[in-house]
Scaffold this active site. Structure first.
Site, PDB file in Angstrom:
ATOM      1  N   LYS A 172       0.837  -1.203   0.000  1.00 43.71           N
ATOM      2  CA  LYS A 172       0.000   0.000   0.000  1.00 43.71           C
ATOM      3  C   LYS A 172       0.874   1.255   0.000  1.00 43.71           C
ATOM      4  O   LYS A 172       0.576   2.229  -0.699  1.00 43.71           O
ATOM      5  CB  LYS A 172      -0.928   0.007   1.216  1.00 43.71           C
ATOM      6  CG  LYS A 172      -1.759   1.281   1.392  1.00 43.71           C
ATOM      7  CD  LYS A 172      -2.767   1.501   0.271  1.00 43.71           C
ATOM      8  CE  LYS A 172      -3.465   2.858   0.359  1.00 43.71           C
ATOM      9  NZ  LYS A 172      -4.450   2.977   1.426  1.00 43.71           N
ATOM     10  N   LYS A 240      -0.638  11.691   5.945  1.00 48.95           N
ATOM     11  CA  LYS A 240      -0.515  10.640   6.956  1.00 48.95           C
ATOM     12  C   LYS A 240       0.179   9.411   6.344  1.00 48.95           C
ATOM     13  O   LYS A 240       1.100   8.838   6.929  1.00 48.95           O
ATOM     14  CB  LYS A 240      -1.905  10.242   7.470  1.00 48.95           C
ATOM     15  CG  LYS A 240      -1.910   9.211   8.560  1.00 48.95           C
ATOM     16  CD  LYS A 240      -3.042   8.219   8.364  1.00 48.95           C
ATOM     17  CE  LYS A 240      -2.628   7.022   7.575  1.00 48.95           C
ATOM     18  NZ  LYS A 240      -3.666   6.050   7.312  1.00 48.95           N
TER      19      LYS A 240
END
Lengths: 298, 298
Positions: A172, A240
């Site tokens: 990811k 983030k």
């Protein structure tokens, strides 16, 4: 009989994913920190859990879909966490995007209680979550991946078992490096085009289908050309994820000079209060440097 | 009766493009600095010109397809250049990738002799040139674009009139900013994946079709994973185009921080003698920084 599912975290992603599990016929118990977010799903037939441990006690497979590493630790490991309700043989699937290293530590803690874990971060945005077309990158044991496959198939389309614990999270993050790299390329290209005096729409038509093409350019360049900053994915969430990339890259000794630069650019936009705009608003950082903007075509 | 075509510059691109014009039935006169490169096309029915002025004298439309700005100036403006053979009403089409500003100057010089010009740089590599599937970005007057369209259609597929003189070159440079930006994103992502210990092929399968996708990643990541450095487009040619980008960006006041960094990385690879490798060998610059390589999968 299909397994009972628990779902923790009904944010912009989790809401759509949980709804698709209900549609697929799974028995579902949900929990969300802000309790009002459970109402829609309860109206559609889900049970409301009292806390994460309660959700786990009522489920065979418990999915967590929250924001960041500390949130996952809270809902799984804290006092009323999943680990205190889950029975031996239960499976925890974390669909959040968090640290690969923290993922391995959580998997270890669960294993000590006889509970299995898969990391399964998703890509595809709220639209993909709602439509059930997410890409899901899964790390963990092969037999647990097979066990979870019907659950994944209810939520996503491209479902890939990429390796052991943490591998899903690593892939990811690889995905996010590409997303933001393709994004800064698009921003530099469009600003250069604007400075060079060419028509941005014609430029787009001429090059978007060739060797310069990307999902990012195809989908977000038209938004930029219209100065439409609505988010498919917000700057705050992107930032983030980039923080996770930079931390992991530092641990691993992988040089990421461009990703690092993009992190700094997003920082400047957050400082301007633009964190809730789409990640393609990255072009505003270059516009600030340039002292000019690309013109809106409406 | 269709117009007679002259073709100057039978390099890796020009050869295929000229052959496609012959196949489409155009009467063709060719010239190349290294005369032996004309033999194949003459065998297929082309005439051999004595020099660029001679080609221009025998043609209605003269195409130039050479390496860089000085080469275009030589074949068009020098003593035996196109400008000394072309008749009023002739059209010069420059398919090289050169400076937008120089393009406008050459167009001015030709206009003073009653000769028209289009800049028409191409994208799609030698494969696209051979197959006639190039993308062609055209700058210049609309009526000359219409006049040249049958010629373009014999050589390319996506043919876009993007603006006045130099606009084709500007859009081509925009294209190159995207190409190399998507390339560095791919390189950082793959090296991060390698450092994170995930299987590169599975990583590719999991993410290449989603929001991280690009032409570059789809086509060149598999080459990198096999450490196959054969060029679709060489580092030397890429670097030449990036120099044009940086010069134009400097003139125009457009900030291109990432493109600028990539230029420096390619520089280090040229210094290592790798200029004839494919532009995806950019990953070697990051590998040199990292002190490790991605493993070949064969």
């Amino acid at each position: 009989m299909s397994e009972r599912i628990g779902f923790i975290g009904l944010g912009i992603m989790g809401r759509g994913m949980a709804a698709n599990l209900l549609k697929a016929g799974f028995e579902l118990t949900v929990w969300n920190r802000t309790a009002t977010r459970m109402q829609d799903l309860v109206a559609q037939g889900a049970h409301a859990g009292a806390d994460p441990a309660d959700v786990a006690a009522r489920s065979d497979i418990i999915i967590t879909c929250v924001s960041d590493t500390p949130d996952v630790k809270t809902v799984i490991l804290d006092e009323q966490g999943v680990i205190h309700g889950a029975r031996p043989g239960a499976l925890v699937i974390d669909c959040s995007t968090i640290s690969p290293q923290a993922t391995r530590e959580i998997a270890d803690a669960l294993r000590a209680k006889g509970v299995f874990m898969l990391d399964a971060p998703v890509s595809g945005g709220s639209e993909g979550a709602a439509k059930g077309t997410l890409s899901i990158m899964v790390g963990g044991a092969g037999d647990q991946f097979e066990r979870a496959l019907p659950v994944f198939q209810a939520m996503g389309k491209t479902i890939t078992h990429v390796g052991g614990h943490g591998a899903g999270q690593t892939v990811k993050l690889v995905n996010q490096v590409l997303v933001v790299g393709n994004c800064i390329a698009m921003c530099e290209a469009l600003l250069f085009a604007q400075a060079g005096g060419v028509d941005l729409q014609k430029t787009y038509d001429a090059i978007s289908q060739g060797a310069a093409g990307s999902w990012m350019f195809t989908n977000r360049a038209p938004q930029i050309i219209q100065r439409d900053w609505r988010p498919g994915f917000t700057i705050d969430l992107q930032q983030k994820d980039l923080r996770l990339v930079l931390e992991a890259a530092d641990e691993l000794g992988a040089p990421v000079p461009v990703t690092s630069l993009i992190f700094q650019f997003y920082r400047t936009l957050q400082a301007q209060g633009l964190g809730s705009e789409g990640n393609h608003a990255l072009i505003k950082a270059l516009e600030n440097l340039a002292g000019f903007e690309i013109k809106a075509i409406r």
